[in-house]
Scaffold this motif. Structure first.
Motif, PDB file in Angstrom:
ATOM      1  N   VAL A 275       0.851  -1.188   0.000  1.00  0.00           N
ATOM      2  CA  VAL A 275       0.000   0.000   0.000  1.00  0.00           C
ATOM      3  C   VAL A 275       0.883   1.234   0.000  1.00  0.00           C
ATOM      4  O   VAL A 275       1.788   1.367   0.830  1.00  0.00           O
ATOM      5  CB  VAL A 275      -0.955   0.020   1.212  1.00  0.00           C
ATOM      6  N   ALA A 291      -3.328   0.322  -3.408  1.00  0.00           N
ATOM      7  CA  ALA A 291      -2.906  -1.033  -3.049  1.00  0.00           C
ATOM      8  C   ALA A 291      -2.558  -1.813  -4.310  1.00  0.00           C
ATOM      9  O   ALA A 291      -3.138  -1.600  -5.381  1.00  0.00           O
ATOM     10  CB  ALA A 291      -4.010  -1.742  -2.278  1.00  0.00           C
ATOM     11  N   TYR A 297      -9.885  -5.776  -3.915  1.00  0.00           N
ATOM     12  CA  TYR A 297      -9.567  -5.079  -2.671  1.00  0.00           C
ATOM     13  C   TYR A 297     -10.855  -4.585  -2.025  1.00  0.00           C
ATOM     14  O   TYR A 297     -11.752  -4.072  -2.711  1.00  0.00           O
ATOM     15  CB  TYR A 297      -8.644  -3.879  -2.934  1.00  0.00           C
TER      16      TYR A 297
END
Length: 671
Positions: A275, A291, A297
């Motif tokens: 990240v 990310a 995600y």
């Protein structure tokens, strides 16, 4: 030998003769034990007679448990003695006797002659016998034992075998009998072999686990267990293998009989999530987290996608769960956002920091007229976020007063009108898209997508940053929804702590008429005081039916909105056209749990502590997230855990629970 203690007493003398013959015995009396003075003496002659020589005639070899005749000679009378192996006996009689042989064949006869003397003859005829040896008196179920016989001529076992050596595999404790012949005797022998039970094991099946996670392996059917590798003890063990591993368990019921079984754990690769964030941000500005390393995600505020853009209210921790491209494994990464109170990110013209440049910003210039502070390094009116040092005080919406300095020259005055004129009607980050301008009541979804199988949420908001509700005592409204797309009886409303209900003292009401597609709602104060303010007052929760088309959507709206003041005067309020939420059949590859039956949070609402309860035997991870998406508490538990929330601000929070890569959410109201 003999002794006497007084004069005139009698002294008895005993003697023993080793052979027949004539013996002279002399007795001498002394004055004392230590004196040689002889008081008197006496001499006598003794004749020792010879005892009889006793002979026995009879069989020299006999069979066990038989009666045999023996004849004695050489004496006048006879007494016979015998032993059966379990007891002894005697026979008083003549020269001929019937002696019983048992497990022993040792006899004796005592003959007495005419002169009264006796002699004994002990004789032991040879006893026909068979011996049995066994390899193991106790065997486990399914195991064998060897019986070996010797000492006889022929053998017949109860199994039907005539061999001297046999191998048996009894299923229960068994008595084996052997008939054998030896020296004309038939001999019966027995041997007991006990059977001990072997455990019947039930073992956890082979299964998959994601890298870095734990798994409980269990065995049943025995009293003790040893697991390999690791020499771990107990019916259940928790393992966290770094690579695919097979585990064997050796079990026992307390004896030497053992059972073993094997189960394998395949370790699947979890995604490696990286990240990147934009670092420290000024109060009121946005931060972007990006990310990478996974396929899908899900962020802590339930947003999806590889990028998260938020405006953090304060410094905090955020998290993202990424799912793998190859399997169902997920992994969580956390990151921090630091909000600096010493600066603000100003958009020239947005004086009240509500995300929109409008004539309301002109009113803010009057409210903050002549306020001064640090001038911006750049005094440009260009429409972009510009760094400014924080001023003392706030604007009407609660943001730093530096936003009112539209042109950045360090003073709020009429010159700031130029920035409002130049950027009129422009918006910046996260301004809600609403179909009606400044509605009194709005529906704001938690996210732009609604999922099947979990609870979905939309906030009910009164006013907005530029629209404050005044002289408000209570409100009644209808929530409209498409009942053809929502599960029957799954709709509900939760009234949150808010400006309308700051002390959790309101009378709240809700009633769903599902056939009408309406949820009738009302909330009224009880302190006889009007209130002014704006913001979220409640949450609308619902579940979608399964199998809805992926390109479909659902509209949620408010209608028939009425407010009342302390004088009982009713007045209508405006509402927007509703919010449209797209429908998805799955939660980005993550499984959803039945959050009511498996995990509970109580009490709810709560002031100080809440107890988390899980029906799972494995570890449950939790993250407590505020409405800005910030993680304020995290940890794990198994079964039951009490956590302290007294340090949290009042409001609504979301518990995100994860069990074996499966996620579910629960709401928490902090009073």
């Amino acid at each position: 030998t003999g002794s006497a203690s007084t004069i005139g007493s009698t002294c008895n003398i005993s003697t023993w003769c080793s052979a027949p013959g004539v013996y002279t015995i002399t007795g001498i009396a002394y004055a004392s034990n230590s004196s040689s003075v002889v008081l008197s003496s006496v001499t006598n002659t003794l004749l020792a007679l010879a005892g009889p020589t006793v002979s026995v005639a009879g069989p020299s070899t006999i069979c066990p448990n038989t009666v045999n005749t023996y004849t004695a000679s050489g004496a006048s009378t006879y007494t016979w003695f015998g032993s059966t192996g379990s007891g002894s006996y005697s026979i008083n009689g003549g020269a001929v006797a019937s002696m019983t042989a048992g497990l022993l064949a040792t006899f004796s006869v005592m003959g007495t002659g005419a002169n009264g003397c006796s002699n004994v003859n002990v004789f032991s005829p040879s006893l026909g016998s068979t011996s049995i040896t066994v390899s193991n008196n106790t065997v486990c179920t399914g195991s064998s034992a060897t019986l070996s016989a010797s000492g006889a001529i022929t053998y017949t076992w109860s199994t039907g075998s005539n061999a001297a050596v046999i191998v048996v595999t009894p299923t229960v404790t068994t008595v084996y009998t052997l008939n054998s012949t030896n020296s004309g005797c038939t001999i019966i022998s027995t041997q007991v072999i006990a059977v001990a039970s072997t455990p019947i094991l039930t073992l956890s099946p082979s299964q998959n686990i994601c890298s870095g996670n734990s798994l409980t392996l269990s065995a049943q059917g025995a009293s003790s267990y040893t697991w390999l590798p690791g020499n771990l003890l107990g019916s259940s063990i928790v393992v966290s293998p770094g690579s695919s591993t097979c585990y064997s368990v050796i079990a026992s019921n307390g004896g030497s009989c053992l059972a073993n079984a094997v189960t394998c754990v395949s370790v699947l690769a979890s995604p490696s999530i990286t990240v990147i964030n934009s670092g420290s941000v000024c109060s009121g500005s946005s931060v972007t987290f990006t990310a990478s390393g996974a396929n899908t995600y899900t962020w802590s505020n339930m947003s999806v996608g590889s990028t998260l853009n938020i405006i953090p209210v304060s410094s905090g921790i955020y998290s993202v769960i990424g799912s793998h491209t190859l399997n169902l494994c997920t992994k969580m990464a956390t990151m921090s956002a630091f909000v600096s109170p010493s600066c603000a990110m100003v958009w020239p013209g947005d004086a009240n920091r509500d995300g929109l440049v409008s004539n309301l910003d002109v009113l803010e210039l009057g409210l903050a007229a002549n306020a001064t502070g640090a001038a911006r390094t750049s005094t440009s009116n260009a429409w972009s976020g510009q760094y400014a040092s924080a001023w003392l005080g706030t604007v009407s919406t609660g943001w730093n007063k530096a936003h009112a300095d539209c042109n950045g020259d360090g003073v709020v005055n009429t010159n700031d009108n130029s920035a409002i004129t130049a950027n009129f009607a422009l918006t910046h980050s996260f301004k809600s898209n609403r179909t009606s301008a400044n509605p009194d009541i709005s529906i704001v979804p938690q996210q732009n997508v609604a999922y099947e199988g979990i609870w979905n949420k939309a906030d009910i908001v009164l006013g907005d940053a530029s629209n404050t509700m005044s002289q408000l005592y209570g409100i009644a409204f209808d929530l409209n929804y498409d009942q053809s797309k929502i599960q029957t009886d799954s709709v509900k409303i939760i009234y949150a702590a808010s400006f309308l209900n700051a002390n959790n003292q309101n009378i709240d009401f809700s009633k769903a008429i599902f056939a009408n597609g309406k949820l009738y709602c009302a909330s009224v104060r009880v302190d006889h005081s009007n209130i002014n303010g704006n913001g979220k007052i409640a949450e609308f929760w619902y579940k979608l039916k399964k199998g809805l088309p992926l390109n479909s959507s659902i509209v949620i709206s408010a209608g028939n909105v009425q407010k009342v003041n302390t004088n009982g005067v009713l007045s209508g309020l405006s509402n927007d056209a509703g919010t449209t939420v797209n429908i998805s059949s799955n939660l980005t590859g993550l499984k959803a749990l039945n959050q009511i039956s498996l995990i509970s949070v109580s009490p709810n609402p709560s002031n100080y502590q809440v107890t988390l309860t899980s029906d799972f035997n494995s570890k449950t991870n939790y993250h407590l997230i505020d409405l800005t998406g910030r993680c304020v508490l995290s940890g794990d538990f198994t079964g039951l855990k009490t956590i302290d929330i007294s340090g949290l601000a009042a409001g609504v929070y979301v518990f995100d629970f994860e069990i074996n890569q499966i996620h579910t959410q629960q709401k928490l109201i902090k009073n």
